[in-house]
Structures are given as C-alpha cells and as structure tokens.
Design a protein around this motif. Structure first.
Motif, PDB file in Angstrom:
ATOM      1  N   ARG A   1      -5.856 -14.056   4.347  1.00  0.00           N
ATOM      2  CA  ARG A   1      -4.525 -13.594   4.757  1.00  0.00           C
ATOM      3  C   ARG A   1      -4.572 -12.954   6.134  1.00  0.00           C
ATOM      4  NH1 ARG A   1      -0.575 -14.696   2.136  1.00  0.00           N
ATOM      5  NH2 ARG A   1       0.764 -13.140   3.070  1.00  0.00           N
ATOM      6  N   GLY A   2      -3.553 -13.280   6.957  1.00  0.00           N
ATOM      7  CA  GLY A   2      -3.498 -12.690   8.280  1.00  0.00           C
ATOM      8  C   GLY A   2      -2.169 -12.923   8.963  1.00  0.00           C
ATOM      9  N   ILE A   3      -1.992 -12.207  10.076  1.00  0.00           N
ATOM     10  CA  ILE A   3      -0.766 -12.299  10.865  1.00  0.00           C
ATOM     11  C   ILE A   3      -1.144 -12.566  12.312  1.00  0.00           C
ATOM     12  CG2 ILE A   3       1.277 -11.072  11.675  1.00  0.00           C
ATOM     13  CD1 ILE A   3       0.958  -9.240   9.188  1.00  0.00           C
TER      14      ILE A   3
ATOM     15  N   GLU B   1       2.552 -15.693   9.575  1.00  0.00           N
ATOM     16  CA  GLU B   1       1.972 -14.809   8.572  1.00  0.00           C
ATOM     17  C   GLU B   1       1.686 -15.638   7.336  1.00  0.00           C
ATOM     18  OE1 GLU B   1       2.915 -10.753   6.009  1.00  0.00           O
ATOM     19  OE2 GLU B   1       4.297 -11.378   7.583  1.00  0.00           O
ATOM     20  N   GLY B   2       0.455 -15.574   6.859  1.00  0.00           N
ATOM     21  CA  GLY B   2       0.105 -16.342   5.687  1.00  0.00           C
ATOM     22  C   GLY B   2      -1.400 -16.516   5.559  1.00  0.00           C
ATOM     23  N   CYS B   3      -1.787 -17.613   4.936  1.00  0.00           N
ATOM     24  CA  CYS B   3      -3.206 -17.881   4.687  1.00  0.00           C
ATOM     25  C   CYS B   3      -3.796 -18.777   5.754  1.00  0.00           C
ATOM     26  CB  CYS B   3      -3.385 -18.529   3.322  1.00  0.00           C
ATOM     27  SG  CYS B   3      -3.045 -17.391   1.985  1.00  0.00           S
ATOM     28  N   TRP B   4      -5.012 -18.454   6.138  1.00  0.00           N
ATOM     29  CA  TRP B   4      -5.759 -19.195   7.142  1.00  0.00           C
ATOM     30  C   TRP B   4      -6.991 -19.789   6.470  1.00  0.00           C
ATOM     31  CZ3 TRP B   4      -4.397 -19.045  12.474  1.00  0.00           C
ATOM     32  CH2 TRP B   4      -3.289 -18.248  12.762  1.00  0.00           C
TER      33      TRP B   4
ATOM     34  N   GLU C   1     -10.576 -21.285   7.752  1.00  0.00           N
ATOM     35  CA  GLU C   1     -11.534 -21.552   8.831  1.00  0.00           C
ATOM     36  C   GLU C   1     -10.857 -21.724  10.189  1.00  0.00           C
ATOM     37  OE1 GLU C   1     -14.348 -24.551   7.735  1.00  0.00           O
ATOM     38  OE2 GLU C   1     -15.092 -23.355   6.078  1.00  0.00           O
ATOM     39  N   GLY C   2      -9.977 -20.789  10.531  1.00  0.00           N
ATOM     40  CA  GLY C   2      -9.326 -20.773  11.830  1.00  0.00           C
ATOM     41  C   GLY C   2      -8.037 -21.563  11.932  1.00  0.00           C
ATOM     42  N   LYS C   3      -7.635 -22.234  10.856  1.00  0.00           N
ATOM     43  CA  LYS C   3      -6.411 -23.049  10.867  1.00  0.00           C
ATOM     44  C   LYS C   3      -5.425 -22.550   9.834  1.00  0.00           C
ATOM     45  CE  LYS C   3      -9.136 -27.005  12.202  1.00  0.00           C
ATOM     46  NZ  LYS C   3      -9.808 -28.176  11.713  1.00  0.00           N
ATOM     47  N   PHE C   4      -4.137 -22.709  10.106  1.00  0.00           N
ATOM     48  CA  PHE C   4      -3.113 -22.323   9.117  1.00  0.00           C
ATOM     49  C   PHE C   4      -2.349 -23.518   8.643  1.00  0.00           C
ATOM     50  CE2 PHE C   4      -1.132 -21.686  13.289  1.00  0.00           C
ATOM     51  CZ  PHE C   4       0.068 -22.344  13.160  1.00  0.00           C
TER      52      PHE C   4
END
Length: 102
Positions: free
Chosen positions: A82-84, A94-97, A99-102
C-alpha cells in the motif's frame, strides 16, 4: 572511499563526498539497516526503514525535480504494497503497488 562516523547510540552517519550522498541512521553488518535517511546530490531523498542495504518496510521517497513523493510500503528498493504517490500538480495514485508498478 567514503567517510563516516559511528555515533554513540550505534547508529551511523555517513557522507560520501565524491558522490554527494548522505545517510544518517541504523547500520548493521556494514550496510544500512533499521530506520534511516538517505539524501542524494540530485536532491532526492528517502526516509524510512531499511533491510540490509535495501529500502524495505515503510518509507517516503521525495522527487525534487517534480516536487512529487511516494509514501508507503517498500520491498527490495521497489514500491510494493500500500502506498500513495502524489505529484505537485495534484495528480496521484493511492492503492496497491507490485514491484514498483500499480
């Protein structure tokens, strides 16, 4: 070679003069570990958790060229979990990443 100083509390403060890289925080087995702050010559910076030299856990990366930032979970130097991500122009994600991709 860089120059460094070990502080009384077991943390390390290190500055590599040739590359203009600075780090202040936990150190274990000769590498960044635990909580720490990294600053680069470009102005980019990371503040958060480290695991044996890699950004790993909770942390924030700031991008000076775009005045953007990412705050959230990291795994092996990549945004993961999870990150923004926020850009200076108001755009973001805002959501789940993964390995560097969303």
């Amino acid at each position: 070679p860089g120059c460094g100083e070990v502080l009384d509390d077991g943390a390390a403060r290190m500055r590599c003069c040739r590359r203009r890289i600075g780090y202040r925080g936990g150190f274990e087995v000769g590498t960044r570990h635990g909580e720490g702050e990294l600053s680069l010559a470009s102005g980019a910076s990371y503040s958060g958790q480290w695991s044996f030299g890699a950004m790993d856990g909770e942390g924030e990366w700031r991008y000076p060229s775009t005045r953007g930032s990412y705050r959230g979970q990291w795994k092996a130097n990549k945004m993961h979990g999870r990150g923004i991500f926020a850009a200076a122009d108001g755009a973001g994600y805002e959501g789940c990443w993964d390995e560097g991709k969303f």
